[in-house]
Write an enzyme that holds these catalytic residues in place. Structure first.
Site, PDB file in Angstrom:
ATOM      1  N   CYS A 103       9.060   7.059  -2.210  1.00  0.00           N
ATOM      2  CA  CYS A 103       8.438   5.983  -1.541  1.00  0.00           C
ATOM      3  C   CYS A 103       9.456   5.623  -0.362  1.00  0.00           C
ATOM      4  CB  CYS A 103       8.148   4.844  -2.422  1.00  0.00           C
ATOM      5  SG  CYS A 103       7.470   3.358  -1.428  1.00  0.00           S
ATOM      6  N   HIS A 145      -1.300   5.735  -3.734  1.00  0.00           N
ATOM      7  CA  HIS A 145       0.110   5.170  -3.608  1.00  0.00           C
ATOM      8  C   HIS A 145       0.228   4.080  -2.430  1.00  0.00           C
ATOM      9  CE1 HIS A 145       4.503   5.854  -3.133  1.00  0.00           C
ATOM     10  NE2 HIS A 145       4.620   5.170  -2.261  1.00  0.00           N
ATOM     11  N   GLU A 146      -0.443   4.739  -1.378  1.00  0.00           N
ATOM     12  CA  GLU A 146      -0.246   3.850  -0.039  1.00  0.00           C
ATOM     13  C   GLU A 146      -1.215   2.418  -0.171  1.00  0.00           C
ATOM     14  OE1 GLU A 146       1.863   5.464   2.091  1.00  0.00           O
ATOM     15  OE2 GLU A 146       1.995   3.463   2.798  1.00  0.00           O
ATOM     16  N   HIS A 149       0.443  -0.492  -2.255  1.00  0.00           N
ATOM     17  CA  HIS A 149       1.389  -1.269  -1.306  1.00  0.00           C
ATOM     18  C   HIS A 149       0.626  -2.328  -0.851  1.00  0.00           C
ATOM     19  CE1 HIS A 149       4.990   1.041  -1.295  1.00  0.00           C
ATOM     20  NE2 HIS A 149       4.575   2.115  -0.692  1.00  0.00           N
TER      21      HIS A 149
HETATM   22 ZN    ZN Z   1       5.542   3.831  -0.745  1.00  0.00          ZN
END
Ligand code: ZN
Length: 188
Positions: A103, A145-146, A149
């Site tokens: 990340c 994952h994105e 956020h």
């Molecule tokens: Zn990330």
């Protein structure tokens, strides 16, 4: 356009739930400008995805760009740079698969995370057009994952085995030679 600073783990914005963009904001000059900065930032840092909270803008906006062909990311289907406003993510199959994730907001570390490997994503682009993508494998991991956020989550929250959180150098020395770790160099 400008390269923004990517904030790192510990900054409170990375742990906040980002707010949706209004209809008027999508495609506004301000959001176009921010997106241009995010693209510059993604390219400068050398990542494959970036969410607005990572540049300290707590809104539900992310960009993803997966290089295709014979890049270091191998056989993965290419995804040209795409902007996702107010994305929604649906899990089609709960069967999981794991990758060593990296990340941009947790620099220097890799962690092994298992996630569902078949999802559908719907979002708007900056022209208010509906985007709908079905994604499998590593791409399914990248999108989860994105979009995590946008909800104040980091990949480390999904670690089942804390011994599988390691520094880059130790990863290269003690992990990479002994196990298949596709796309482990990617950061997003
Ligand atoms: Zn990330």
């Amino acid at each position: 356009m400008a390269v923004r600073k990517i904030i790192r783990m510990g900054h409170p914005t990375l742990r906040a739930v980002a707010r949706p963009l209004t209809e008027d904001e999508i495609g506004s000059d301000a959001v176009q400008h921010l997106t241009a900065d995010m693209i510059d930032t993604l390219h400068d840092y050398g990542g494959i995805g970036l969410a607005a909270p990572q540049v300290n803008e707590p809104i539900r906006l992310a960009i993803i760009e997966i290089p295709g062909g014979d890049t270091r990311y191998g056989e993965i289907e290419a995804l040209p740079l795409t902007v996702f406003a107010n994305p929604e993510l649906e899990i089609i199959d709960t069967a999981t698969g794991g990758y060593w994730e990296g990340c941009l907001s947790v620099p220097g570390l890799r962690g092994y995370v298992e996630r569902p490997q078949h999802i559908r994503v719907t979002a708007r682009n900056l022209k208010h057009e509906l985007i709908s993508l079905e994604l499998k494998g590593f791409l399914a991991t990248v999108f989860q994952h994105e979009f995590d956020h946008l909800d104040g989550r980091l990949y480390i929250d999904h670690l089942k085995d804390p011994t599988k959180l390691v520094f880059d150098e130790e990863f290269e020395r003690y992990v990479a030679p002994f196990e298949a770790a596709p796309f482990a160099e990617a950061e997003y």
